[in-house]
Design a protein around this motif. Structure first.
Motif, PDB file in Angstrom:
ATOM      1  N   ALA A 100     -22.561  19.100  48.456  1.00 49.76           N
ATOM      2  CA  ALA A 100     -21.966  20.376  48.123  1.00 49.76           C
ATOM      3  C   ALA A 100     -21.655  19.962  46.989  1.00 49.76           C
ATOM      4  O   ALA A 100     -20.214  20.645  46.689  1.00 49.76           O
ATOM      5  CB  ALA A 100     -20.962  21.214  49.450  1.00 49.76           C
ATOM      6  N   PRO A 101     -21.956  20.445  45.878  1.00 50.84           N
ATOM      7  CA  PRO A 101     -21.650  20.562  44.612  1.00 50.84           C
ATOM      8  C   PRO A 101     -20.866  21.820  44.119  1.00 50.84           C
ATOM      9  O   PRO A 101     -21.351  22.884  44.591  1.00 50.84           O
ATOM     10  CB  PRO A 101     -22.729  20.090  43.402  1.00 50.84           C
ATOM     11  CG  PRO A 101     -23.903  19.756  44.576  1.00 50.84           C
ATOM     12  CD  PRO A 101     -22.780  20.090  46.074  1.00 50.84           C
ATOM     13  N   THR A 102     -19.430  21.822  43.821  1.00 48.17           N
ATOM     14  CA  THR A 102     -18.976  22.813  43.141  1.00 48.17           C
ATOM     15  C   THR A 102     -19.270  23.306  41.902  1.00 48.17           C
ATOM     16  O   THR A 102     -20.315  22.602  41.162  1.00 48.17           O
ATOM     17  CB  THR A 102     -17.391  22.654  43.171  1.00 48.17           C
ATOM     18  OG1 THR A 102     -16.972  21.806  41.816  1.00 48.17           O
ATOM     19  CG2 THR A 102     -17.348  22.828  44.285  1.00 48.17           C
ATOM     20  N   ASP A 103     -18.692  24.152  40.938  1.00 46.84           N
ATOM     21  CA  ASP A 103     -18.783  24.516  39.869  1.00 46.84           C
ATOM     22  C   ASP A 103     -18.319  23.738  38.623  1.00 46.84           C
ATOM     23  O   ASP A 103     -18.857  23.930  37.260  1.00 46.84           O
ATOM     24  CB  ASP A 103     -19.195  26.036  39.549  1.00 46.84           C
ATOM     25  CG  ASP A 103     -19.576  27.347  40.301  1.00 46.84           C
ATOM     26  OD1 ASP A 103     -21.035  26.495  40.607  1.00 46.84           O
ATOM     27  OD2 ASP A 103     -19.151  28.083  40.470  1.00 46.84           O
ATOM     28  N   GLY A 104     -17.337  22.902  38.965  1.00 48.04           N
ATOM     29  CA  GLY A 104     -16.848  22.809  38.364  1.00 48.04           C
ATOM     30  C   GLY A 104     -17.914  21.488  37.236  1.00 48.04           C
ATOM     31  O   GLY A 104     -18.824  20.628  38.050  1.00 48.04           O
ATOM     32  N   LEU A 105     -17.234  20.139  36.816  1.00 50.93           N
ATOM     33  CA  LEU A 105     -18.193  18.506  36.117  1.00 50.93           C
ATOM     34  C   LEU A 105     -18.652  18.030  37.012  1.00 50.93           C
ATOM     35  O   LEU A 105     -19.341  17.286  36.700  1.00 50.93           O
ATOM     36  CB  LEU A 105     -16.593  18.312  35.179  1.00 50.93           C
ATOM     37  CG  LEU A 105     -17.086  17.217  34.542  1.00 50.93           C
ATOM     38  CD1 LEU A 105     -16.899  16.890  33.535  1.00 50.93           C
ATOM     39  CD2 LEU A 105     -16.987  15.662  35.123  1.00 50.93           C
ATOM     40  N   LEU A 106     -17.825  17.362  38.133  1.00 50.97           N
ATOM     41  CA  LEU A 106     -18.961  16.467  39.081  1.00 50.97           C
ATOM     42  C   LEU A 106     -20.178  17.133  39.850  1.00 50.97           C
ATOM     43  O   LEU A 106     -20.506  16.972  39.615  1.00 50.97           O
ATOM     44  CB  LEU A 106     -17.379  16.681  40.092  1.00 50.97           C
ATOM     45  CG  LEU A 106     -15.867  15.617  39.846  1.00 50.97           C
ATOM     46  CD1 LEU A 106     -15.169  15.470  41.248  1.00 50.97           C
ATOM     47  CD2 LEU A 106     -16.506  14.560  39.477  1.00 50.97           C
ATOM     48  N   GLY A 107     -19.806  18.429  40.060  1.00 51.49           N
ATOM     49  CA  GLY A 107     -20.458  19.639  40.714  1.00 51.49           C
ATOM     50  C   GLY A 107     -21.929  19.273  40.079  1.00 51.49           C
ATOM     51  O   GLY A 107     -22.814  19.251  39.906  1.00 51.49           O
ATOM     52  N   MET A 108     -21.744  19.819  38.337  1.00 50.09           N
ATOM     53  CA  MET A 108     -22.609  20.289  37.814  1.00 50.09           C
ATOM     54  C   MET A 108     -23.439  18.540  36.900  1.00 50.09           C
ATOM     55  O   MET A 108     -24.935  19.354  37.612  1.00 50.09           O
ATOM     56  CB  MET A 108     -21.951  20.321  36.046  1.00 50.09           C
ATOM     57  CG  MET A 108     -23.141  21.001  35.032  1.00 50.09           C
ATOM     58  SD  MET A 108     -23.334  19.060  33.784  1.00 50.09           S
ATOM     59  CE  MET A 108     -21.705  19.062  33.374  1.00 50.09           C
ATOM     60  N   ILE A 109     -22.683  17.586  37.557  1.00 52.51           N
ATOM     61  CA  ILE A 109     -23.357  16.874  36.669  1.00 52.51           C
ATOM     62  C   ILE A 109     -24.274  15.679  37.616  1.00 52.51           C
ATOM     63  O   ILE A 109     -25.125  15.227  38.507  1.00 52.51           O
ATOM     64  CB  ILE A 109     -22.302  15.032  36.933  1.00 52.51           C
ATOM     65  CG1 ILE A 109     -21.259  15.630  35.206  1.00 52.51           C
ATOM     66  CG2 ILE A 109     -23.176  13.998  36.753  1.00 52.51           C
ATOM     67  CD1 ILE A 109     -20.491  14.330  34.800  1.00 52.51           C
ATOM     68  N   ILE A 110     -23.718  15.668  39.094  1.00 50.27           N
ATOM     69  CA  ILE A 110     -24.460  16.109  40.867  1.00 50.27           C
ATOM     70  C   ILE A 110     -25.700  16.694  40.978  1.00 50.27           C
ATOM     71  O   ILE A 110     -26.711  16.253  41.142  1.00 50.27           O
ATOM     72  CB  ILE A 110     -23.380  15.656  41.827  1.00 50.27           C
ATOM     73  CG1 ILE A 110     -22.260  14.653  41.817  1.00 50.27           C
ATOM     74  CG2 ILE A 110     -24.423  16.363  43.772  1.00 50.27           C
ATOM     75  CD1 ILE A 110     -21.876  14.994  43.291  1.00 50.27           C
TER      76      ILE A 110
END
Length: 426
Positions: A229-239
């Motif tokens: 469940a990717p968020t809108d932050g850096l981690l989620g963006m890269i995933i």
């Protein structure tokens, strides 16, 4: 928030050495380095120790005594530092060089961008770059202002002296990094505690050097959660955009590097920059009254303070000559960023040893140079440009609560800083 005094001293180097120790490196010799070797990490208040200027003026490339049988050179001249940091053909940051010279297993690399060469460095940095464009960072502007205002309100409500390190310099970048990384709202109190506790590594050499950061463990867990469940932050963006191009360990390492570079260094700049402004009433007035002066003054503070004192080590890829000195293939090079930023380059019309709020902005090494230049430089600038004027406008009577000679600075730290900055606001 837990008390933060004395937590940050020498943390960055300890963090890397803690990981190196797992590979079998005997760290006892590190703590016994001769004073001349540690000189580039020492300061006299806000200034590098005079010995650094004397060494640089004598020769921009000088040999350092170092254990482990490694030949180490200190590069402190402005042009020579630029040459080293700007060349990936002549110099490498690959951890394999450290492993080979120190008898380590290269598999024990600390990871991240700092110990990588192209093409690995190129691949990893390209994953991060979109998040650090001005367009993407602009979304953080309202949040930065909100965080700054929240901290100023807490300071205004306090009675007596306030420690700006604890109440201002550390919380601002910590909360901004939460938003950047996409830490879930319900986890932010825990994450802030982890982000500050990671610096609490000086209670004992063996324990601190062998510790594994709880914040890195947390980031690994976040990466696993955000795979689903990717968020809108850096981690989620890269995933979302690069799911199959990076594994969990690499992504956690990149996030840890963002936390390292975006938290401690900005916190140090916020505290030391405030101190420099308090010691220069004209500069403080400009920050308070002249919007056009804020950008240039921030650049001058970055140059003058250069809180990241040395760059990641480089290793010569071949025999070469640098600043008139012969360097052998495999030799290690330590670039003094603070030394380079105090080098006039032979121009007698300028005095780089002086903080000049009217100095026109020019190139400096506060964020490094070349492919390893700090990827979060613009985010740091955004925070500094928002925080300094807000602080001095909210508290026009801001002043130190103790004589400046009673302040305690970090001793022998790659990232320089002040342990506490007690002030009065009324």
């Amino acid at each position: 928030m837990r008390r933060l005094r004395a937590r940050i001293a020498s943390w960055f180097v300890r963090r890397q050495l803690a990981k190196l120790s797992e590979g079998g490196l005997d760290l006892s010799s590190i703590s016994a380095l001769p004073a001349s070797t540690l000189m580039p990490l020492r300061r006299d208040g806000l200034d590098p120790v005079p010995d650094l200027a004397r060494v640089r003026n004598a020769t921009p490339v000088s040999e350092l005594e170092f254990p482990l049988g490694i030949n180490v050179w200190l590069v402190s001249g402005r042009d020579e530092v630029r040459a080293v940091l700007g060349s990936t053909e002549d110099y490498s940051t690959d951890f394999a060089h450290v492993a080979r010279q120190a008898g380590l297993d290269a598999a024990n690399s600390p990871g991240g961008l700092g110990f990588a060469d192209p093409p690995d460095h190129t691949r990893l940095r390209k994953l991060l770059t979109p998040e650090f464009t001005m367009r993407r960072l602009a979304r953080l502007t309202p949040r930065i202002s909100e965080v700054v205002d929240e901290r100023l309100a807490r300071i205004a409500a306090a009675e007596g002296p306030v420690d700006l390190v604890e109440e201002f310099a550390l919380p601002i970048p910590s909360l901004v990094i939460c938003d950047l990384l996409g830490v879930p709202y319900e986890d932010r109190a825990e994450f802030q505690e982890l982000a500050t506790a990671r610096f609490d590594l000086i209670s004992g050499a063996s324990a601190s050097l062998g510790a594994i950061s709880d914040s890195l463990v947390y980031l690994r867990e976040q990466v696993k959660k955000q795979r689903d469940a990717p968020t809108d932050g850096l981690l989620g963006m890269i995933i979302r955009e690069h799911r199959d191009q990076i594994d969990d360990e690499e992504l956690a390492g990149l996030a840890d590097g963002v936390l390292t570079g975006g938290f401690e260094t900005t916190a140090s700049m916020l505290a030391l920059g405030t101190l420099a402004l308090l010691e220069d009433p004209e500069a403080a007035r400009l920050v308070r009254e002249d919007d056009a002066a804020i950008g240039p003054i921030v650049e001058e503070l970055l140059r003058y303070l250069t809180v990241v004192q040395v760059a990641f080590p480089r290793f010569a890829r071949r025999d070469l000559v640098l600043g008139g000195t012969a360097i052998a293939e495999g030799d290690a090079i330590i670039c003094s960023l603070s030394g380079a930023d105090r080098d006039s380059g032979g121009d007698a019309t300028i005095d780089p040893e002086v903080f000049d709020p009217h100095r026109a902005p020019g190139p400096h090494y506060a964020f490094g140079h070349g492919i390893h230049r700090c990827i979060g430089a613009e985010l740091a600038r955004m925070e500094l440009r928002a925080a300094y004027p807000a602080l001095f406008r909210r508290f026009p009577q801001l002043r130190l609560a103790v004589p400046s000679d009673q302040l305690e600075f970090r001793d022998t730290s790659i990232v320089y800083g002040v342990e506490a900055l007690p002030v009065l606001v009324r």
